[in-house]
Design a protein around this motif. Structure first.
Motif, PDB file in Angstrom:
ATOM      1  N   PRO A  91       0.841  -1.207   0.000  1.00  0.00           N
ATOM      2  CA  PRO A  91       0.000   0.000   0.000  1.00  0.00           C
ATOM      3  C   PRO A  91       0.871   1.250   0.000  1.00  0.00           C
ATOM      4  O   PRO A  91       2.092   1.172   0.076  1.00  0.00           O
ATOM      5  CB  PRO A  91      -0.783  -0.128   1.314  1.00  0.00           C
ATOM      6  N   ASP A  92       0.226   2.389  -0.068  1.00  0.00           N
ATOM      7  CA  ASP A  92       0.891   3.696   0.058  1.00  0.00           C
ATOM      8  C   ASP A  92       1.973   3.937  -0.987  1.00  0.00           C
ATOM      9  O   ASP A  92       2.997   4.543  -0.689  1.00  0.00           O
ATOM     10  CB  ASP A  92       1.470   3.877   1.467  1.00  0.00           C
ATOM     11  N   LEU A 108       0.761  -1.483 -27.248  1.00  0.00           N
ATOM     12  CA  LEU A 108       0.220  -0.192 -27.659  1.00  0.00           C
ATOM     13  C   LEU A 108      -1.187   0.005 -27.103  1.00  0.00           C
ATOM     14  O   LEU A 108      -2.039  -0.876 -27.231  1.00  0.00           O
ATOM     15  CB  LEU A 108       0.188  -0.107 -29.192  1.00  0.00           C
ATOM     16  N   GLY A 109      -1.393   1.142 -26.474  1.00  0.00           N
ATOM     17  CA  GLY A 109      -2.702   1.491 -25.943  1.00  0.00           C
ATOM     18  C   GLY A 109      -2.981   1.018 -24.532  1.00  0.00           C
ATOM     19  O   GLY A 109      -3.965   1.443 -23.922  1.00  0.00           O
ATOM     20  N   ASP A 110      -2.145   0.131 -23.987  1.00  0.00           N
ATOM     21  CA  ASP A 110      -2.356  -0.327 -22.616  1.00  0.00           C
ATOM     22  C   ASP A 110      -2.226   0.846 -21.644  1.00  0.00           C
ATOM     23  O   ASP A 110      -1.310   1.664 -21.764  1.00  0.00           O
ATOM     24  CB  ASP A 110      -1.315  -1.378 -22.195  1.00  0.00           C
ATOM     25  N   GLY A 111      -3.107   0.910 -20.671  1.00  0.00           N
ATOM     26  CA  GLY A 111      -2.932   1.817 -19.547  1.00  0.00           C
ATOM     27  C   GLY A 111      -1.977   1.156 -18.570  1.00  0.00           C
ATOM     28  O   GLY A 111      -2.067  -0.049 -18.317  1.00  0.00           O
ATOM     29  N   VAL A 112      -1.041   1.932 -18.038  1.00  0.00           N
ATOM     30  CA  VAL A 112       0.004   1.373 -17.190  1.00  0.00           C
ATOM     31  C   VAL A 112       0.100   2.195 -15.903  1.00  0.00           C
ATOM     32  O   VAL A 112      -0.024   3.428 -15.932  1.00  0.00           O
ATOM     33  CB  VAL A 112       1.367   1.376 -17.930  1.00  0.00           C
ATOM     34  N   ILE A 113       0.318   1.498 -14.797  1.00  0.00           N
ATOM     35  CA  ILE A 113       0.571   2.124 -13.502  1.00  0.00           C
ATOM     36  C   ILE A 113       2.029   1.849 -13.146  1.00  0.00           C
ATOM     37  O   ILE A 113       2.455   0.688 -13.152  1.00  0.00           O
ATOM     38  CB  ILE A 113      -0.325   1.521 -12.405  1.00  0.00           C
ATOM     39  N   ILE A 114       2.782   2.883 -12.860  1.00  0.00           N
ATOM     40  CA  ILE A 114       4.150   2.732 -12.373  1.00  0.00           C
ATOM     41  C   ILE A 114       4.120   3.131 -10.902  1.00  0.00           C
ATOM     42  O   ILE A 114       3.787   4.264 -10.574  1.00  0.00           O
ATOM     43  CB  ILE A 114       5.168   3.595 -13.143  1.00  0.00           C
ATOM     44  N   ALA A 115       4.414   2.180 -10.026  1.00  0.00           N
ATOM     45  CA  ALA A 115       4.378   2.424  -8.585  1.00  0.00           C
ATOM     46  C   ALA A 115       5.789   2.344  -8.030  1.00  0.00           C
ATOM     47  O   ALA A 115       6.610   1.552  -8.519  1.00  0.00           O
ATOM     48  CB  ALA A 115       3.497   1.381  -7.904  1.00  0.00           C
ATOM     49  N   ASN A 116       6.058   3.169  -7.019  1.00  0.00           N
ATOM     50  CA  ASN A 116       7.348   3.061  -6.352  1.00  0.00           C
ATOM     51  C   ASN A 116       7.215   3.338  -4.873  1.00  0.00           C
ATOM     52  O   ASN A 116       6.305   4.043  -4.435  1.00  0.00           O
ATOM     53  CB  ASN A 116       8.397   3.945  -7.034  1.00  0.00           C
ATOM     54  N   TRP A 117       8.128   2.711  -4.143  1.00  0.00           N
ATOM     55  CA  TRP A 117       8.198   2.838  -2.693  1.00  0.00           C
ATOM     56  C   TRP A 117       9.656   3.021  -2.316  1.00  0.00           C
ATOM     57  O   TRP A 117      10.536   2.337  -2.845  1.00  0.00           O
ATOM     58  CB  TRP A 117       7.715   1.569  -1.999  1.00  0.00           C
ATOM     59  N   PRO A 119       6.176   3.746   7.607  1.00  0.00           N
ATOM     60  CA  PRO A 119       6.247   2.854   8.777  1.00  0.00           C
ATOM     61  C   PRO A 119       5.628   1.474   8.545  1.00  0.00           C
ATOM     62  O   PRO A 119       6.195   0.469   8.953  1.00  0.00           O
ATOM     63  CB  PRO A 119       5.501   3.629   9.863  1.00  0.00           C
ATOM     64  N   GLY A 120       4.481   1.403   7.873  1.00  0.00           N
ATOM     65  CA  GLY A 120       3.853   0.107   7.613  1.00  0.00           C
ATOM     66  C   GLY A 120       4.708  -0.769   6.720  1.00  0.00           C
ATOM     67  O   GLY A 120       4.836  -1.974   6.947  1.00  0.00           O
ATOM     68  N   LEU A 121       5.295  -0.180   5.717  1.00  0.00           N
ATOM     69  CA  LEU A 121       6.176  -0.923   4.815  1.00  0.00           C
ATOM     70  C   LEU A 121       7.423  -1.358   5.567  1.00  0.00           C
ATOM     71  O   LEU A 121       7.872  -2.498   5.423  1.00  0.00           O
ATOM     72  CB  LEU A 121       6.537  -0.059   3.605  1.00  0.00           C
ATOM     73  N   GLN A 122       7.973  -0.473   6.372  1.00  0.00           N
ATOM     74  CA  GLN A 122       9.161  -0.812   7.157  1.00  0.00           C
ATOM     75  C   GLN A 122       8.888  -2.014   8.056  1.00  0.00           C
ATOM     76  O   GLN A 122       9.673  -2.955   8.100  1.00  0.00           O
ATOM     77  CB  GLN A 122       9.602   0.387   8.005  1.00  0.00           C
TER      78      GLN A 122
END
Length: 165
Positions: A12-13, A81-90, A147-150
């Motif tokens: 999350p987050d 081509l045309g795909d919607g993409v989410i790039i997430a980082n933590w 903190p939650g990820l940690q």
């Protein structure tokens, strides 16, 4: 930006960027070229930095920047081509002195399938010399591990083993 845990993201987050695959992202094999994913990750990290008060101009004023020392990528599925993409980082590590790490996940928006997992190790440098230099306090604060990820990273040895860096 917060992301719903049910979105298929590993944690999350996340800070996320959203885009649609363009023709210029596609290679001769009719899928997103591997180098494009690296650009997307860099752009997402730069957007995240700006969102926490550290746009490129602020870094230049401080004569400090976080330079990539090592990146590892695991490609799992192609984007087309045309795909919607989410790039997430933590931010998954920050020693408050010199080093920080980010973990990345690229997912297709339509079905939340992971396309790529990536991780980068960074070192703080003086922009004027390119040499390692202690990160300013503002970097240590801005790039804190949630903190939650940690807690999850500390408690889950299996998860740590699955991370690629």
């Amino acid at each position: 930006m917060s992301v719903d845990w049910q979105s298929g993201l590993l944690f999350p987050d996340a800070f996320t960027s959203h885009l649609t695959v363009a023709a210029s992202d596609i290679d001769a094999f009719s899928h997103v070229n591997n180098a494009v994913y690296l650009k997307w990750m860099n752009d997402c990290a730069m957007e995240h930095s700006a969102s926490v008060g550290l746009p490129a101009e602020a870094c230049v004023d401080l004569d400090r920047g976080m330079a990539v020392r090592e990146t590892r990528l695991v490609y799992q599925r192609p984007a087309r081509l045309g795909d919607g993409v989410i790039i997430a980082n933590w931010v998954t590590f920050n020693d408050g002195r010199l080093r920080a790490n980010r973990y990345f996940q690229v997912a297709r928006a339509s079905d939340h399938q992971t396309l790529l997992l990536g991780a980068s190790k960074y070192v703080c440098i003086a922009l004027s010399t390119g040499k390692p230099a202690r990160m300013p306090d503002v970097f240590a604060k801005a790039y804190q591990v949630e903190p939650g990820l940690q807690r999850r990273l500390v408690a889950d040895a299996g998860l740590r083993a699955e991370l690629i860096i």
